[in-house]
Design a protein around this motif. Sequence first.
Motif, mmCIF file in Angstrom:
data_model
loop_
_atom_site.group_PDB
_atom_site.id
_atom_site.type_symbol
_atom_site.label_atom_id
_atom_site.label_comp_id
_atom_site.label_asym_id
_atom_site.label_seq_id
_atom_site.Cartn_x
_atom_site.Cartn_y
_atom_site.Cartn_z
ATOM 1 N N ASP A 104 13.757 52.126 67.440
ATOM 2 C CA ASP A 104 12.921 52.099 66.692
ATOM 3 C C ASP A 104 13.765 51.740 65.214
ATOM 4 O OD1 ASP A 104 11.230 53.928 68.162
ATOM 5 O OD2 ASP A 104 11.638 55.577 67.496
ATOM 6 N N VAL A 105 14.855 51.976 65.108
ATOM 7 C CA VAL A 105 15.287 51.566 63.629
ATOM 8 C C VAL A 105 15.742 50.488 63.732
ATOM 9 C CG1 VAL A 105 17.220 52.040 62.011
ATOM 10 C CG2 VAL A 105 15.749 54.276 63.179
ATOM 11 N N ALA A 106 16.667 49.634 64.828
ATOM 12 C CA ALA A 106 16.746 48.731 64.971
ATOM 13 C C ALA A 106 15.761 47.141 65.576
ATOM 14 C CB ALA A 106 17.720 48.303 66.299
ATOM 15 N N SER A 107 14.846 47.955 65.549
ATOM 16 C CA SER A 107 13.468 47.230 65.675
ATOM 17 C C SER A 107 12.274 46.369 64.665
ATOM 18 C CB SER A 107 12.197 47.998 66.694
ATOM 19 O OG SER A 107 11.715 48.809 66.545
ATOM 20 N N ALA A 108 12.317 47.810 63.549
ATOM 21 C CA ALA A 108 12.000 47.814 61.650
ATOM 22 C C ALA A 108 11.887 46.212 61.441
ATOM 23 C CB ALA A 108 12.556 48.857 61.461
ATOM 24 N N PRO A 109 11.788 46.087 60.565
ATOM 25 C CA PRO A 109 12.146 45.173 59.451
ATOM 26 C C PRO A 109 13.106 45.601 58.145
ATOM 27 C CG PRO A 109 9.793 45.237 58.730
ATOM 28 C CD PRO A 109 10.232 46.076 60.128
ATOM 29 N N ARG A 110 13.974 44.304 57.916
ATOM 30 C CA ARG A 110 15.527 44.532 57.125
ATOM 31 C C ARG A 110 14.996 45.675 56.332
ATOM 32 N NH1 ARG A 110 19.788 40.318 54.914
ATOM 33 N NH2 ARG A 110 21.129 42.511 54.326
ATOM 34 N N ARG A 111 14.330 45.497 55.509
ATOM 35 C CA ARG A 111 14.113 46.658 53.958
ATOM 36 C C ARG A 111 13.909 48.357 54.825
ATOM 37 N NH1 ARG A 111 9.364 46.226 49.585
ATOM 38 N NH2 ARG A 111 10.382 48.586 48.446
ATOM 39 N N ALA A 112 12.985 48.164 55.945
ATOM 40 C CA ALA A 112 12.805 49.771 56.717
ATOM 41 C C ALA A 112 13.723 49.828 57.022
ATOM 42 C CB ALA A 112 11.862 49.591 57.528
ATOM 43 N N ARG A 113 14.823 49.258 57.673
ATOM 44 C CA ARG A 113 16.417 49.642 58.124
ATOM 45 C C ARG A 113 17.082 50.132 56.899
ATOM 46 N NH1 ARG A 113 15.785 44.780 61.334
ATOM 47 N NH2 ARG A 113 17.849 43.643 59.726
ATOM 48 N N ASP A 114 16.777 49.255 56.193
ATOM 49 C CA ASP A 114 18.203 50.025 55.141
ATOM 50 C C ASP A 114 17.880 51.497 54.770
ATOM 51 O OD1 ASP A 114 19.131 47.606 55.300
ATOM 52 O OD2 ASP A 114 18.842 46.754 53.439
ATOM 53 N N GLN A 115 15.980 52.281 54.601
ATOM 54 C CA GLN A 115 15.690 53.334 53.918
ATOM 55 C C GLN A 115 16.127 54.466 55.639
ATOM 56 O OE1 GLN A 115 12.283 53.908 51.910
ATOM 57 N NE2 GLN A 115 13.290 51.749 50.271
ATOM 58 N N ALA A 116 15.805 53.498 56.700
ATOM 59 C CA ALA A 116 15.191 54.983 57.353
ATOM 60 C C ALA A 116 16.135 55.418 57.345
ATOM 61 C CB ALA A 116 15.157 54.595 59.316
ATOM 62 N N GLY A 117 15.950 57.030 57.793
ATOM 63 C CA GLY A 117 17.511 58.276 57.824
ATOM 64 C C GLY A 117 18.346 57.936 56.769
ATOM 65 N N ASP A 118 18.121 57.863 55.766
ATOM 66 C CA ASP A 118 19.137 58.269 54.908
ATOM 67 C C ASP A 118 18.461 59.133 53.845
ATOM 68 O OD1 ASP A 118 20.407 55.749 55.918
ATOM 69 O OD2 ASP A 118 19.695 54.759 53.663
ATOM 70 N N LEU A 119 19.429 60.034 53.119
ATOM 71 C CA LEU A 119 19.694 61.173 51.720
ATOM 72 C C LEU A 119 20.070 60.151 50.829
ATOM 73 C CD1 LEU A 119 18.892 63.908 51.380
ATOM 74 C CD2 LEU A 119 21.888 63.637 51.719
#
Length: 333
Positions: free
Chosen positions: A102-117
């Motif tokens: 899921d994360v790998a296929s998301a846009p870069r901006r989404a990847r940069d935030q996903a799962g972050d504290l």
Amino acid sequence: MSVLARGIDNPRQVALAPNGTLYVAAAGKAGGSCAGPRRSPTCIGFSSKILAISPGGAKRTVASGLLSIGGQDGTFTVGADSVAIGPDGRVITAITSGTPRDVASAPRRARDQAGDLLRLLPRPLTDVASVDTFEFVHNSDGVRGDRNSDPYGVLALDGRDIVADAGANAILQVRGREVSLLAVDRGSGRRQRVPTSLALGPDGSIYVGELAEAFGTGGARVLKIPPQGGRLTVVATGFTAITGLDFGPDGSMYVTQLSTNLRSQSAPGAVTRVAPDGRRTTFAPRGLLFPQGAAVADNGDVYVSNLSVLPATTPRRSPFRRAGGEVVRISGL
């Protein structure tokens, strides 16, 4: 029950500051980048935010532009689902994630935030740690083929943060940028416990609430773990889909439940007060629907998000008839 603030996109967990300001995690209403089945695509945007609401109901935005994922109509969206305030006044949240694919296929901006504290206050907004990376590497609950992360509950303590990863069925500690495992909330076979909510108890233990939808109505529990981690101990049972947890000034535990009957979408949610002697008082009016979060004031008032799976407003001809996400105050429980 009275409404403190209306017009909030998918309000989720809440946290109350000493000055009476209520912080609310709003998961947003997704966005315009959609993919998947034509009738029910998954859409990505950056409409999630953290709000601060005054005792009088005035809203201001603390942080915006956060990842938001959901359907085109903005219902049942996920994003920044949690918020907590530390003893030093810092405000934190965690962003939703998914599987490594899921994360790998998301846009870069989404990847940069996903799962972050994230630390929101004091400014500037700071990326504290990558919570989902821990799950992708360790598969905390050991379920084969299920490396899945959904940081859903947060607790800010002295010098460290605690995260309930609902996808990983794990309670994690973040100290500095280092993520470590405190406990695993194991299910039964493919039925998962799904920890969603955290609170610091009067005894110094960390209390955990479970969604546990796979275990049916009445199948969710409250558990606790020692401050430094270890075995989970069951504290209370008989709840349904726990989505919020807090303690009052007298030591009573307040448990928010998304529904009182998982077989009925029209069933109300509930807030249950568990007194120190174990006696329970449950508040479940018809107007309390899909509640999440719990924050108890010194006077015993309880704040929860209501209609937490809806955007700020819905169409008049929709099943929700113009209803929208809001925050309510419950008195006298």
